[in-house]
Design an enzyme around this catalytic site. Structure first.
Site, short mmCIF file in Angstrom:
data_model
loop_
_atom_site.label_atom_id
_atom_site.label_comp_id
_atom_site.label_asym_id
_atom_site.label_seq_id
_atom_site.Cartn_x
_atom_site.Cartn_y
_atom_site.Cartn_z
N LYS A 66 73.40 -34.36 74.01
CA LYS A 66 72.82 -35.35 74.93
C LYS A 66 73.86 -36.01 75.84
O LYS A 66 73.57 -36.32 76.99
CB LYS A 66 72.06 -36.41 74.14
CG LYS A 66 70.78 -35.85 73.53
CD LYS A 66 70.05 -36.89 72.72
CE LYS A 66 68.88 -36.22 72.02
NZ LYS A 66 68.14 -37.15 71.17
N ASP B 270 63.86 -40.99 74.69
CA ASP B 270 63.87 -41.26 73.25
C ASP B 270 63.48 -42.70 72.92
O ASP B 270 62.66 -42.95 72.03
CB ASP B 270 65.27 -41.01 72.66
CG ASP B 270 65.54 -39.53 72.43
OD1 ASP B 270 64.57 -38.76 72.32
OD2 ASP B 270 66.73 -39.16 72.37
P1 NDP Z 1 74.41 -36.94 66.95
O1 NDP Z 1 75.03 -35.68 66.50
O2 NDP Z 1 74.67 -37.43 68.32
O3 NDP Z 1 74.87 -38.15 65.96
C1 NDP Z 1 74.79 -37.95 64.59
C2 NDP Z 1 74.99 -39.26 63.85
O4 NDP Z 1 74.78 -38.98 62.46
C3 NDP Z 1 76.40 -39.83 63.98
O5 NDP Z 1 76.32 -41.23 63.95
C4 NDP Z 1 77.09 -39.31 62.71
O6 NDP Z 1 78.11 -40.12 62.23
C5 NDP Z 1 75.94 -39.38 61.73
N1 NDP Z 1 76.11 -38.48 60.60
C6 NDP Z 1 75.96 -37.13 60.59
N2 NDP Z 1 76.18 -36.64 59.36
C7 NDP Z 1 76.49 -37.69 58.58
C8 NDP Z 1 76.81 -37.84 57.19
N3 NDP Z 1 76.87 -36.81 56.36
N4 NDP Z 1 77.07 -39.09 56.72
C9 NDP Z 1 77.01 -40.15 57.55
N5 NDP Z 1 76.70 -40.08 58.85
C10 NDP Z 1 76.44 -38.87 59.37
O7 NDP Z 1 72.85 -36.80 66.66
P2 NDP Z 1 71.67 -37.56 67.40
O8 NDP Z 1 72.03 -38.99 67.48
O9 NDP Z 1 71.31 -36.86 68.65
O10 NDP Z 1 70.44 -37.34 66.40
C11 NDP Z 1 70.36 -38.02 65.18
C12 NDP Z 1 69.07 -37.65 64.44
O11 NDP Z 1 67.96 -38.18 65.12
C13 NDP Z 1 68.85 -36.15 64.34
O12 NDP Z 1 68.41 -35.86 63.02
C14 NDP Z 1 67.76 -35.87 65.33
O13 NDP Z 1 66.95 -34.77 64.94
C15 NDP Z 1 66.97 -37.16 65.25
N6 NDP Z 1 66.20 -37.43 66.47
C16 NDP Z 1 64.83 -37.50 66.40
C17 NDP Z 1 64.09 -37.76 67.52
C18 NDP Z 1 62.61 -37.85 67.41
O14 NDP Z 1 61.95 -37.78 68.44
N7 NDP Z 1 62.04 -38.05 66.25
C19 NDP Z 1 64.70 -37.95 68.83
C20 NDP Z 1 66.14 -37.92 68.79
C21 NDP Z 1 66.84 -37.64 67.65
P3 NDP Z 1 79.62 -40.05 62.83
O15 NDP Z 1 79.57 -40.86 64.09
O16 NDP Z 1 80.44 -40.64 61.75
O17 NDP Z 1 79.91 -38.59 63.06
#
Ligand code: NDP
Length: 276
Positions: A68, A104
């Protein structure tokens, strides 16, 4: 019959996405001739994939994890909400140029207020995760005038950067999951991490849940997600998955592309996800 207009969703991983089903239901409901595909695009490959899609005559894209932020850089023009978010989940190809939007936050707020009948004004909100989805939802959540927002993230500097960026208006602070204030009652806890996509379970702070807390996992599945199971186990008043947000943000994208807003209630009933 003319060839269908082409749309799709790009992300990595992407196989779990239900966006194609939703957009096909929208197309049937509104009698639009379109095709919507899943397009797996590895990290760092977004620009070449989007350019190829444009060359092939594609009309619009949804963009999901982890692209994104890159999509915001790629767009020729951004909507206000995409510019504020610094993240794009919807691209419209218009006269050879890319218009970037972020639906979103509007989708989440519409689901919380209209479908779930939650009062956001004056509420205390905890968001777990500080990635692209959090960037997208913060502006629209802040516009609802909650009393406070706390962002818990594994990598605190990423949450700090969001606090700096969105510091106008509502008190907002950042911390590690383990340091979320224990003495504070949250009305709404939003899981915006992508941990469950990778089968991981971060140390979610159980002390924040009371029997008045609504937990909302942006992730969704046909079975309860690890976060929604965790929330129920720790006594949340309601534990919701992100189906409503998915359908509502998709409806906003569809309206941008096709100029027609589908009836989301009918689609949510068709998907039977409210019963999950
Ligand atoms: P990003 O990859 O941009 O961000 C991921 C986030 O998750 C970061 O804050 C990351 O932390 C954290 N994270 C990932 N793995 C772990 C872990 N094992 N432990 C702790 N923190 C973790 O993803 P998005 O923000 O784009 O998406 C996030 C979720 O939201 C996804 O599952 C996506 O499918 C869902 N989503 C759903 C939507 C809907 O319409 N229902 C719309 C948009 C998203 P760090 O910063 O430390 O790496």
């Amino acid at each position: 019959m003319t060839a269908p207009d082409r749309y799709g969703v790009m992300g990595y991983p992407i196989a779990h996405s239900r966006s194609p089903v939703i957009h096909r239901l929208f197309a049937l409901q509104t009698e639009q001739n379109l095709q919507y595909d899943l397009i797996q695009v590895e990290p760092g490959e977004l620009e070449s994939a989007v350019r190829q899609f444009q060359r092939e005559g594609g009309k619009g894209l949804n963009i999901t994890t982890p692209h994104k932020g890159d999509a915001a850089l790629l767009a020729d023009e951004l909507s206000d909400r995409a510019r504020v978010a610094g993240a794009v989940n919807t691209l419209l190809v218009k006269d050879g140029e890319l218009f970037g939007d972020n639906t979103d936050g509007a989708g989440l707020v519409r689901d919380l207020k209209s479908n779930q009948e939650l009062e956001l004004k004056g509420s205390h909100i905890l968001i777990l995760g500080a990635g692209g989805a959090t960037r997208g939802i913060l502006g629209p959540l802040i516009a609802e005038e909650p009393a406070q927002i706390v962002i818990g993230n594994r990598t605190v500097p990423k949450a700090d950067a969001l606090v700096m960026h969105f510091s106008d208006g509502v008190p907002i602070k950042a911390c590690r999951f383990q340091n979320v204030p224990r003495n504070m009652e949250f009305d709404l806890v939003i899981n915006a991490t992508s941990a469950s996509l990778k089968g991981e379970a971060p140390p979610y702070p159980e002390s924040v849940i009371s029997d008045k807390t609504v937990c909302y996992d942006l992730s969704y599945g046909l079975a309860p997600t690890p976060f929604s199971t965790w929330a129920k186990k720790h006594g949340a008043s309601r534990s919701l998955m992100g189906w409503g947000m998915l359908v509502e943000q998709a409806a906003e994208s569809f309206e941008l592309w096709r100029g027609q807003r589908p009836d989301t209630k009918v689609i949510l009933d068709q998907l039977e996800v409210n019963a999950l």
